[in-house]
Structure formats: structure tokens, C-alpha cells
Design a protein around this motif. Structure first.
Motif, mmCIF file in Angstrom:
data_model
loop_
_atom_site.group_PDB
_atom_site.id
_atom_site.type_symbol
_atom_site.label_atom_id
_atom_site.label_comp_id
_atom_site.label_asym_id
_atom_site.label_seq_id
_atom_site.Cartn_x
_atom_site.Cartn_y
_atom_site.Cartn_z
ATOM 1 N N UNK A 303 -3.706 22.347 -37.840
ATOM 2 C CA UNK A 303 -4.341 23.864 -36.336
ATOM 3 C C UNK A 303 -4.694 24.601 -36.568
ATOM 4 N N UNK A 304 -5.875 25.062 -36.037
ATOM 5 C CA UNK A 304 -6.322 26.465 -36.571
ATOM 6 C C UNK A 304 -6.654 27.067 -34.763
ATOM 7 N N UNK A 305 -6.345 28.253 -34.512
ATOM 8 C CA UNK A 305 -8.059 28.597 -33.380
ATOM 9 C C UNK A 305 -9.031 28.327 -33.588
ATOM 10 N N UNK A 306 -9.101 27.981 -32.447
ATOM 11 C CA UNK A 306 -11.033 28.301 -32.665
ATOM 12 C C UNK A 306 -11.986 29.111 -31.748
ATOM 13 N N UNK A 307 -12.786 29.726 -32.120
ATOM 14 C CA UNK A 307 -13.944 30.429 -31.438
ATOM 15 C C UNK A 307 -13.865 30.493 -30.134
ATOM 16 N N UNK A 308 -13.441 29.394 -29.266
ATOM 17 C CA UNK A 308 -13.932 29.384 -27.828
ATOM 18 C C UNK A 308 -12.562 29.068 -27.277
ATOM 19 N N UNK A 314 -7.546 19.380 -38.275
ATOM 20 C CA UNK A 314 -7.914 18.638 -39.394
ATOM 21 C C UNK A 314 -7.259 18.087 -40.073
ATOM 22 N N UNK A 315 -7.414 16.942 -40.673
ATOM 23 C CA UNK A 315 -6.458 16.241 -41.394
ATOM 24 C C UNK A 315 -6.132 17.541 -42.334
ATOM 25 N N UNK A 316 -4.882 17.534 -43.473
ATOM 26 C CA UNK A 316 -4.705 18.427 -44.424
ATOM 27 C C UNK A 316 -5.497 17.622 -45.810
ATOM 28 N N UNK A 317 -7.090 18.228 -46.164
ATOM 29 C CA UNK A 317 -7.770 17.814 -47.484
ATOM 30 C C UNK A 317 -7.616 17.699 -48.554
ATOM 31 N N UNK A 420 -0.109 27.485 -35.700
ATOM 32 C CA UNK A 420 0.258 29.490 -36.214
ATOM 33 C C UNK A 420 1.762 29.560 -35.070
ATOM 34 N N UNK A 421 2.497 28.013 -34.874
ATOM 35 C CA UNK A 421 4.140 29.178 -34.224
ATOM 36 C C UNK A 421 4.682 28.215 -35.713
ATOM 37 N N UNK A 422 4.393 27.841 -36.629
ATOM 38 C CA UNK A 422 4.870 27.034 -37.637
ATOM 39 C C UNK A 422 4.575 25.538 -37.956
ATOM 40 N N UNK A 423 5.796 25.042 -38.770
ATOM 41 C CA UNK A 423 5.497 23.574 -39.266
ATOM 42 C C UNK A 423 6.597 22.877 -38.711
ATOM 43 N N UNK A 424 5.845 21.289 -38.306
ATOM 44 C CA UNK A 424 6.502 20.682 -36.824
ATOM 45 C C UNK A 424 6.239 19.387 -36.936
ATOM 46 N N UNK A 425 8.006 18.025 -37.622
ATOM 47 C CA UNK A 425 7.208 17.148 -37.130
ATOM 48 C C UNK A 425 6.300 17.035 -36.068
#
Length: 512
Positions: A303-308, A314-317, A420-425
Motif C-alpha cells: 500500500x502506498x500513497x497515490x498522487x491525488x 497492489x499485490x506483492x510481486x 506507511x504505518x507499518x506491516x499489519x495482518x
């Protein structure tokens, strides 16, 4: 009474739990690492399957790669886990709660409800239409995992048992990800507080809690603190030995006269203290296991912030295999097959390969759909911090994306998202709700716990808040909560009562 024989035609709806459907459910529950291992086994069994290396999951198929299944749906067209593809082959949709809907009308139905959560037949027996034996010849998934308990597992178990506050558990898990191979916590606490969007005092309190875990000395920030934690457990941390720990560099230089002076002891006592320190463990993580700390959790979703200002999911490739059917090789071996057994084997492999590609495709789209809705529902948490965690249950997500709750449960089990705040289940974001006092939006129980702890931390030492006063503050903020619920949350977070807190703070004010 006379007995006679007659032939009747009846039409009825029955649920047929085919091996393919069982395996689809099993694939849905796997995380990406488990799925990669499973796909590797299938590629070894099926010569028509191959995996495309070093290419992330996407909607488009490269022109120079083997063609995928011809009737596989586009990513944007898939709305459910099962879709029409599974319905066409098995006569049953996957997006249904199978746990309580089995009957014995056909061999495909003769399976225990537990199989829906992880059973299934190996792919190599599917081509002939399946069999009544649904046992998994490769063994349960749990058997493929390492049986030895890692230090990370040991610490997570203690976090879940000792920390009643979910907010503190989340912080503790974040601290766990920053442990080095020796068991030291090297990260900057101010940076962690900024990442999690919480007060740095909460980070310090959580660190003090986890520093009491086994093995003793874990989560220390330096060697002196590690040794002090071990001495405190042995009730040997007196001012003299604390002074020795504060001047370990003098011990390294063998500055005995200087140590005698700063510790204010004689040579015999100093020798005893040095002996005690040498018997301690400077690397507590290594003493627990030869493997030390396990690697941090590998996320299935990124998960990441988009431009808008929105979020991109997205799935981890790096962990998601992209499986293709080699149609060219299938055409070649089909022409060369001369006997019936060879033709049957090739047909079975082709059918199995096609189904696997469809199943993986629909699994990916379902995970993206569920996680996207989950992120949308918890947008305030990601934008503002842990205090804004929204109450959420499986039904909320299921109704929003028009799926069954059991499907959402399978998707969110044992899968992690990197934010952005860490990895969570994914399961972390489901919390119970507490009604609003003014009839507005409900509050997450975890956010309410966080607010109760904040009120107690900020209370005036001369005016300690009782549970009734905390209820008044919360209701003024629009949170409708009973006094007994406040008491229950306070006790779960191991916070003393107002009487005990008043006594403790009075002793602190008097220098006791």
C-alpha cells in the motif's frame, strides 16, 4: 402391502463440493509465500505449467510469453471469488459459506466441513473427474511449516498474552520488527512515534513492558541496559552495580582505580560485581535459538500513497507467482501422443493447468478487492494515526463488496499488508464498535481504549480521575460508554484503580 418398482424424475438443488472447489478455497486462504511453495510443487508435477520470472502481477499478458487460459476473465470484470468460471466447471460458486451446507447426495458432497477450510485433493488426480478420496497426499499445510519455535513466535505469544491494550500490542509488534540479531532495539523511538502517529510516551511505556519479556534483556537499547534488565530480575541492581554499568567503557579499559572511585566500593566488592556481569548474557536473542530472530513478516499486499491523495493497493510481486499455460508445448505433445494413456494424461494436465491459472487469477482479484475496501474503510487510521481506528466487522466489508462473510474471513486470514504505518495482518483492522453519545458515527473499541489511557496519562496527580469521571470526559467527547466498560478496559491495560494511582502519585510527590 404390495411392493412395486417405478422410475421418477425429480429436480433439486444440491451443493456439490468438488475437489476443484476445495482447492480453490484452500488457495484463497494461503498467503503469498505458501502459494509460491504450492505452485512450485504443481509445476514439478505438470509439464504444461510454467512460471514467468521477474515480472509483477498485472492485467496484461506479454506478447512473447506462453498464452494464458483462453477464457480467463479480465481483472476489471471479476466481481466475486468464484465468478462464472468456477460455476461453469463445478456447478457451484465459491463465494458461499460452505461450513454448514454439506449434504450426502453425491460423492463430491461426502466431505467434512473442515475440508472447506484447507482440505482438497492434489491436482494430479483431477483430470479424471475427481474421486471420493479427498485426503491431501501432501499432508496438511501446517506440516510443511517448521515445527521449531522461533524467538519471534515466542515474543509474539508474550505480546498477545501480556498486553491487553491492542494499541500497545500494535506498537510492540512494530518494535519487534526493529530488533537486531542480538535482540537489541536499535530504532529511534521518536521516529517510531511519528510513523505510528502516536505520542512518544506511549512508545516508551510499551518498550518498558516488552523489556520484561523472556529472554531477559530483550528489547534493550544498549549493552548497559541489557545487563541492567537481567540484574533487576535477579534483584541485584543496586546503586553500586548500576554505576558500574554506567561506566562499562572504563571496565573495557581495565581502569580499576576509576571504577573503585565511581562505584564507591572496595576491590573485593568490585571483583564480585565484575564476576556477576560476566555471567550475564550480552546477546539474549542468540541464547534462545541458534537461528536468532526470524525474518520479519513478508507482506502479501503493498500500500502506498497515490498522487491525488488516495491509496494505491497492489499485490506483492516479489512473492506472488505468475503461472502460465504453455499452449505451444501442449500442441506439440498432443500431436506426438500415440496411445490413449498418453492422450489422457496430456488432457488431464491441460485441464488442471487451465483451472489453476483461473484459480490464481480470481484469488488475486479477490484479495485486491477486499484489501482495497478495507483500506478505504480505515482511511482515517492511515491518514491520522492509531486513535482514529474505525470499528469494523467482516459483515461491513462483505456487504460493501457483495461477497459472503466467510470469503472475507478467508481472504483476511494469515495475510499481511505493508502500509506507511507499518506491516499489519488484515485481521487487525476489525474491531468492535462503541456507540456515539450524540447519535453520530460509532467509535472503535481500540480507539476508545487509546483515549482512556491518554486521559489517565494526562491526569493531574492531585486530581486523579475515577472511572466515573472518565465516563464523563468520554461522553463529552461523544463516546457513549458505561462505567463498567471503562473499568474493564482499564484492567485489561493493567492500569491501577484511581485509589491505587492516587496513592502511587502521592508517594512520588513526597519523594517516596
Amino acid at each position: 402391502m404390495a411392493l412395486n418398482v417405478r422410475l421418477d424424475i425429480r429436480q433439486a438443488q444440491t451443493l456439490v463440493m468438488t475437489p476443484q472447489l476445495q482447492q480453490a478455497i484452500k488457495l484463497l486462504q494461503m498467503n503469498n509465500l505458501e502459494l509460491s511453495s504450492f505452485v512450485e510443487q504443481e509445476i514439478e508435477r505438470n509439464p504444461l505449467l510454467e512460471v514467468e520470472e521477474e515480472r509483477p502481477y498485472s492485467e496484461e499478458t506479454p506478447s512473447d510469453a506462453p498464452e494464458p487460459v483462453e477464457d480467463a476473465p479480465n481483472l476489471s470484470e471479476v466481481d466475486t471469488v468464484a465468478g462464472q468460471d468456477f460455476a461453469e466447471e463445478s456447478g457451484t460458486a465459491l463465494d458461499v459459506d460452505y461450513d454448514n451446507t454439506f449434504n450426502n447426495d453425491s460423492p463430491g458432497d461426502q466431505v467434512e466441513a473442515g475440508m472447506a477450510a484447507g482440505g482438497g485433493e492434489a491436482f494430479d488426480s483431477w483430470g479424471n473427474g475427481g474421486s471420493s478420496d479427498f485426503s491431501d497426499p501432501t499432508g496438511d499445510l501446517e506440516r510443511t511449516l517448521a515445527e521449531s519455535k522461533t524467538l519471534r513466535d515466542h515474543l509474539i505469544q508474550q505480546i498477545n498474552m501480556e498486553l491487553g491494550d491492542t494499541v500497545m500490542r500494535m506498537v510492540a509488534l512494530h518494535l519487534l520488527d526493529h530488533l537486531d540479531a542480538s535482540g537489541y532495539m536499535r530504532a529511534d523511538l521518536d521516529e517510531i512515534a511519528e510513523t505510528l502517529g502516536c505520542d512518544v510516551d506511549l512508545i516508551h511505556r510499551t518498550l518498558a513492558q516488552v523489556q520484561q519479556f523472556d529472554p531477559t534483556g530483550i528489547f534493550a537499547r544498549d549493552l548497559g541496559e541489557c545487563l541492567a534488565l537481567q540484574l533487576r530480575e535477579q534483584n541485584r541492581l543496586d546503586p553500586a552495580i548500576q554505576a558500574l554499568l554506567d561506566n562499562l567503557e572504563m571496565l573495557a579499559r581495565h581502569d580499576i582505580p576509576g571504577l573503585l572511585r565511581v562505584c564507591d566500593v572496595d576491590q573485593e566488592d568490585l571483583a564480585d560485581m565484575i564476576g556477576e556481569i560476566r555471567r550475564l548474557d550480552p546477546k539474549p536473542a542468540l541464547s534462545y535459538s541458534d537461528e536468532g530472530l526470524a525474518q520479519p513478516v513478508t507482506p502479501d499486499i503493498l500500500m502506498r500513497a497515490g498522487p491525488g491523495g488516495d491509496w494505491i493497493i497492489e499485490l506483492n510481486p516479489d512473492t506472488l507467482p505468475r503461472v502460465l499455460v504453455n499452449n505451444a508445448y501442449h500442441a506439440t505433445v498432443s500431436r506426438q501422443a500415440s496411445d490413449q494413456d498418453s492422450k489422457k494424461y496430456i488432457a488431464e494436465c491441460f485441464q488442471t493447468a487451465n483451472w489453476l491459472v483461473k484459480a490464481l487469477h480470481q484469488r488475486a482479484t479477490t484479495i485486491l478487492k477486499v484489501s482495497s475496501e478495507l483500506v478505504g474503510q480505515q482511511d482515517a487510521f492511515f491518514s491520522k494515526g492509531v486513535g482514529y481506528l474505525k470499528p469494523l466487522i467482516l459483515r461491513d466489508i462483505a456487504e460493501a463488496i457483495e461477497m459472503h462473510e466467510s470469503t472475507v474471513s478467508r481472504v483476511t486470514s494469515n495475510k499481511f499488508i505493508a502500509t506507511p504505518r507499518g506491516i499489519y495482518e488484515l485481521k487487525f483492522f476489525f474491531t468492535t464498535a462503541i456507540a456515539s453519545a450524540d447519535g453520530g458515527e460509532a467509535h472503535s473499541s481500540e480507539a476508545v481504549r487509546h483515549r482512556i489511557k491518554a486521559l489517565i496519562d494526562e491526569e493531574n496527580p492531585k486530581k486523579v480521575l475515577s472511572d466515573d469521571k472518565i465516563v464523563e470526559h468520554l461522553r463529552a467527547e461523544g463516546i457513549d460508554i458505561a462505567r463498567r466498560t471503562v473499568a474493564k478496559y482499564r484492567e485489561a491495560m493493567k492500569i491501577p484503580s484511581s485509589v491505587d494511582r492516587r496513592r502511587q502519585k502521592k508517594m512520588q510527590l513526597n519523594g517516596g
